[in-house]
Design a protein around this motif. Sequence first.
Motif, PDB file in Angstrom:
ATOM      1  N   SER A 130       0.814  -1.223   0.000  1.00 41.66           N
ATOM      2  CA  SER A 130       0.000   0.000   0.000  1.00 41.66           C
ATOM      3  C   SER A 130       0.839   1.260   0.000  1.00 41.66           C
ATOM      4  O   SER A 130       0.335   2.363  -0.183  1.00 41.66           O
ATOM      5  CB  SER A 130      -0.913   0.014   1.216  1.00 41.66           C
ATOM      6  N   ALA A 131       2.168   1.093   0.185  1.00 41.47           N
ATOM      7  CA  ALA A 131       3.044   2.263   0.299  1.00 41.47           C
ATOM      8  C   ALA A 131       3.641   2.699  -1.035  1.00 41.47           C
ATOM      9  O   ALA A 131       4.340   3.703  -1.098  1.00 41.47           O
ATOM     10  CB  ALA A 131       4.156   1.977   1.302  1.00 41.47           C
ATOM     11  N   PHE A 132       3.380   1.952  -2.073  1.00 42.09           N
ATOM     12  CA  PHE A 132       3.987   2.324  -3.362  1.00 42.09           C
ATOM     13  C   PHE A 132       3.018   2.090  -4.503  1.00 42.09           C
ATOM     14  O   PHE A 132       1.994   1.414  -4.362  1.00 42.09           O
ATOM     15  CB  PHE A 132       5.281   1.550  -3.596  1.00 42.09           C
ATOM     16  N   MET A 133       3.366   2.668  -5.641  1.00 43.32           N
ATOM     17  CA  MET A 133       2.585   2.477  -6.855  1.00 43.32           C
ATOM     18  C   MET A 133       3.502   2.005  -7.968  1.00 43.32           C
ATOM     19  O   MET A 133       4.665   2.399  -8.048  1.00 43.32           O
ATOM     20  CB  MET A 133       1.872   3.774  -7.271  1.00 43.32           C
ATOM     21  N   LYS A 134       2.991   1.134  -8.807  1.00 47.03           N
ATOM     22  CA  LYS A 134       3.760   0.591  -9.915  1.00 47.03           C
ATOM     23  C   LYS A 134       3.876   1.618 -11.034  1.00 47.03           C
ATOM     24  O   LYS A 134       2.935   2.340 -11.324  1.00 47.03           O
ATOM     25  CB  LYS A 134       3.091  -0.685 -10.436  1.00 47.03           C
ATOM     26  N   MET A 135       5.049   1.670 -11.676  1.00 46.57           N
ATOM     27  CA  MET A 135       5.297   2.639 -12.737  1.00 46.57           C
ATOM     28  C   MET A 135       5.638   1.925 -14.037  1.00 46.57           C
ATOM     29  O   MET A 135       6.227   0.830 -14.036  1.00 46.57           O
ATOM     30  CB  MET A 135       6.451   3.577 -12.369  1.00 46.57           C
ATOM     31  N   ILE A 141      11.467  -7.090 -14.463  1.00 48.79           N
ATOM     32  CA  ILE A 141      11.579  -6.220 -13.290  1.00 48.79           C
ATOM     33  C   ILE A 141      10.306  -5.390 -13.120  1.00 48.79           C
ATOM     34  O   ILE A 141       9.521  -5.223 -14.061  1.00 48.79           O
ATOM     35  CB  ILE A 141      12.794  -5.283 -13.383  1.00 48.79           C
ATOM     36  N   VAL A 142      10.136  -4.888 -11.922  1.00 55.46           N
ATOM     37  CA  VAL A 142       9.035  -3.977 -11.605  1.00 55.46           C
ATOM     38  C   VAL A 142       9.640  -2.726 -11.000  1.00 55.46           C
ATOM     39  O   VAL A 142      10.517  -2.812 -10.124  1.00 55.46           O
ATOM     40  CB  VAL A 142       8.042  -4.621 -10.614  1.00 55.46           C
ATOM     41  N   VAL A 143       9.212  -1.556 -11.480  1.00 57.28           N
ATOM     42  CA  VAL A 143       9.677  -0.284 -10.926  1.00 57.28           C
ATOM     43  C   VAL A 143       8.530   0.323 -10.122  1.00 57.28           C
ATOM     44  O   VAL A 143       7.404   0.456 -10.617  1.00 57.28           O
ATOM     45  CB  VAL A 143      10.131   0.688 -12.029  1.00 57.28           C
ATOM     46  N   LEU A 144       8.829   0.681  -8.884  1.00 55.84           N
ATOM     47  CA  LEU A 144       7.824   1.213  -7.963  1.00 55.84           C
ATOM     48  C   LEU A 144       8.218   2.610  -7.502  1.00 55.84           C
ATOM     49  O   LEU A 144       9.403   2.947  -7.433  1.00 55.84           O
ATOM     50  CB  LEU A 144       7.695   0.304  -6.735  1.00 55.84           C
ATOM     51  N   ASN A 145       7.213   3.411  -7.189  1.00 57.10           N
ATOM     52  CA  ASN A 145       7.430   4.748  -6.661  1.00 57.10           C
ATOM     53  C   ASN A 145       6.746   4.845  -5.291  1.00 57.10           C
ATOM     54  O   ASN A 145       5.555   4.537  -5.170  1.00 57.10           O
ATOM     55  CB  ASN A 145       6.850   5.781  -7.626  1.00 57.10           C
ATOM     56  N   LEU A 146       7.510   5.223  -4.274  1.00 53.06           N
ATOM     57  CA  LEU A 146       6.937   5.358  -2.935  1.00 53.06           C
ATOM     58  C   LEU A 146       5.943   6.518  -2.911  1.00 53.06           C
ATOM     59  O   LEU A 146       6.251   7.622  -3.347  1.00 53.06           O
ATOM     60  CB  LEU A 146       8.039   5.599  -1.909  1.00 53.06           C
ATOM     61  N   THR A 205      11.680   8.720  -4.527  1.00 54.90           N
ATOM     62  CA  THR A 205      12.268   7.425  -4.177  1.00 54.90           C
ATOM     63  C   THR A 205      11.633   6.331  -5.023  1.00 54.90           C
ATOM     64  O   THR A 205      10.415   6.228  -5.116  1.00 54.90           O
ATOM     65  CB  THR A 205      12.063   7.094  -2.686  1.00 54.90           C
ATOM     66  N   PHE A 206      12.495   5.538  -5.668  1.00 54.04           N
ATOM     67  CA  PHE A 206      12.034   4.494  -6.577  1.00 54.04           C
ATOM     68  C   PHE A 206      12.632   3.153  -6.160  1.00 54.04           C
ATOM     69  O   PHE A 206      13.776   3.081  -5.702  1.00 54.04           O
ATOM     70  CB  PHE A 206      12.442   4.817  -8.018  1.00 54.04           C
ATOM     71  N   LEU A 207      11.855   2.118  -6.353  1.00 57.66           N
ATOM     72  CA  LEU A 207      12.303   0.760  -6.049  1.00 57.66           C
ATOM     73  C   LEU A 207      12.315  -0.078  -7.317  1.00 57.66           C
ATOM     74  O   LEU A 207      11.383  -0.012  -8.122  1.00 57.66           O
ATOM     75  CB  LEU A 207      11.384   0.112  -5.017  1.00 57.66           C
ATOM     76  N   ILE A 208      13.386  -0.830  -7.487  1.00 59.53           N
ATOM     77  CA  ILE A 208      13.468  -1.780  -8.599  1.00 59.53           C
ATOM     78  C   ILE A 208      13.421  -3.177  -7.998  1.00 59.53           C
ATOM     79  O   ILE A 208      14.273  -3.539  -7.187  1.00 59.53           O
ATOM     80  CB  ILE A 208      14.771  -1.621  -9.397  1.00 59.53           C
ATOM     81  N   LYS A 209      12.437  -3.946  -8.395  1.00 60.94           N
ATOM     82  CA  LYS A 209      12.327  -5.337  -7.931  1.00 60.94           C
ATOM     83  C   LYS A 209      12.628  -6.265  -9.100  1.00 60.94           C
ATOM     84  O   LYS A 209      11.912  -6.284 -10.097  1.00 60.94           O
ATOM     85  CB  LYS A 209      10.922  -5.598  -7.392  1.00 60.94           C
ATOM     86  N   GLY A 210      13.724  -7.019  -8.964  1.00 61.02           N
ATOM     87  CA  GLY A 210      14.068  -7.988  -9.978  1.00 61.02           C
ATOM     88  C   GLY A 210      13.725  -9.392  -9.530  1.00 61.02           C
ATOM     89  O   GLY A 210      13.079  -9.599  -8.492  1.00 61.02           O
ATOM     90  N   THR A 211      14.168 -10.362 -10.289  1.00 61.50           N
ATOM     91  CA  THR A 211      13.887 -11.760  -9.945  1.00 61.50           C
ATOM     92  C   THR A 211      14.541 -12.160  -8.644  1.00 61.50           C
ATOM     93  O   THR A 211      13.933 -12.818  -7.794  1.00 61.50           O
ATOM     94  CB  THR A 211      14.380 -12.684 -11.075  1.00 61.50           C
TER      95      THR A 211
END
Length: 395
Positions: free
Chosen positions: A336-341, A369-374, A380-386
Amino acid sequence: MTSFKIKKLNFLTIFLENRSLNSFYSCITNVFSGQVEFLNNSATQPPKNIILVKDVPDYLDAQLNEDYGWKIKKLKTFKGSLINLNNYKDETDYLLKTFSTSRRSKFRTNQKRLEKCFNISYKTYYGHIEKNEYEYLFDNFLELINRRFDQKQLINDDLVRWKVYRDIAYPLILNKEACLFVIYDGDKPISISFNPIHGKTIFGYIRGYDIDYGKFYIGFTDIIIQLKWCFENNITTFDLLKGEYEYKSQWTDTEYYFEKHIIFNSSFLFPDLWAKMIIFKIKTMYLLINLLKKWKLHLVYGKIKSYLRRPNIDSKKTISKFEICIENDPELPKASAFMKMDISDKRLEQVKMYIYNFLYQNQESINDIVVLNLIDSQNTFLIKGTNNSQKITVN
């Protein structure tokens, strides 16, 4: 008051772009391939004009029509560099003889990771290109070059003639007198090179690449792709022209000189004397230039020139300076703290290079990968890989 004029010509312009060599040349032969690049059997009466032709590669042996008094003086000016492809069987043989095992391995690694991380394809336009596709590519070509030189805070002299290049390239490609090498990521061109061709010689004219893919060294992959095409199409000389760039010294195997040709009508006394004065002036100028190079003063001059010719910054434009902080494998927040970009989101433009660096380092595909924005921190951006993740913070 003289009754003649001094006419100045650029050889590369008339030889490669306009394809309209003047009648004072009777024959031009490539000394590497032995191929006659230009032949004109009809001599014409020369005017009283003195003709100065600059930027003639000395391996293109130019002869004059001397039947009516044409005379020529050839003076060496600046160095150029090329790859003599006659020395190699194919691009694999070239790489084997030119680079160490570790460098060749690095080239392979960069290309494999590029192809693993992105939806890469290669295309060479030679003999056919749709006009709308051509316009699209040249729009992107200009953007790639501008971004690269903005990054370096330099002015690219080629852009002064950009409209000329854009106008001439299309018919040259259709006539198989030039080709356009393009590396695509999906539908997006990320590397473009425009190379005129004359006979069995290809000329590295203009190139540009997307700086966001810098970690993958796509400029090297581009050269290898071009070399492969050259061997497949019986090209014998790959001329990288003027310019002291590190990559040229690494890739070329032959140096040559550009020449300045002073062409005049020796049957008239005054043009003959005036031509001798011009020859003396040019010789003196290049003697001084060579002395400056010997004392390394040309490097100081180059730095001063680059500083003085920095692009003017438009005061109306906002120049944003920011710092990037990177944290590997951070603790991930609740969903709930981030949104997918979407990776094409403009808000990611300033960090896209770091996202691509993450792909390179972790050998991840952009499709995985998925890129997220807090939500509570828009910078602040998050990259989630495998297997790995990364947090990028823009300050």
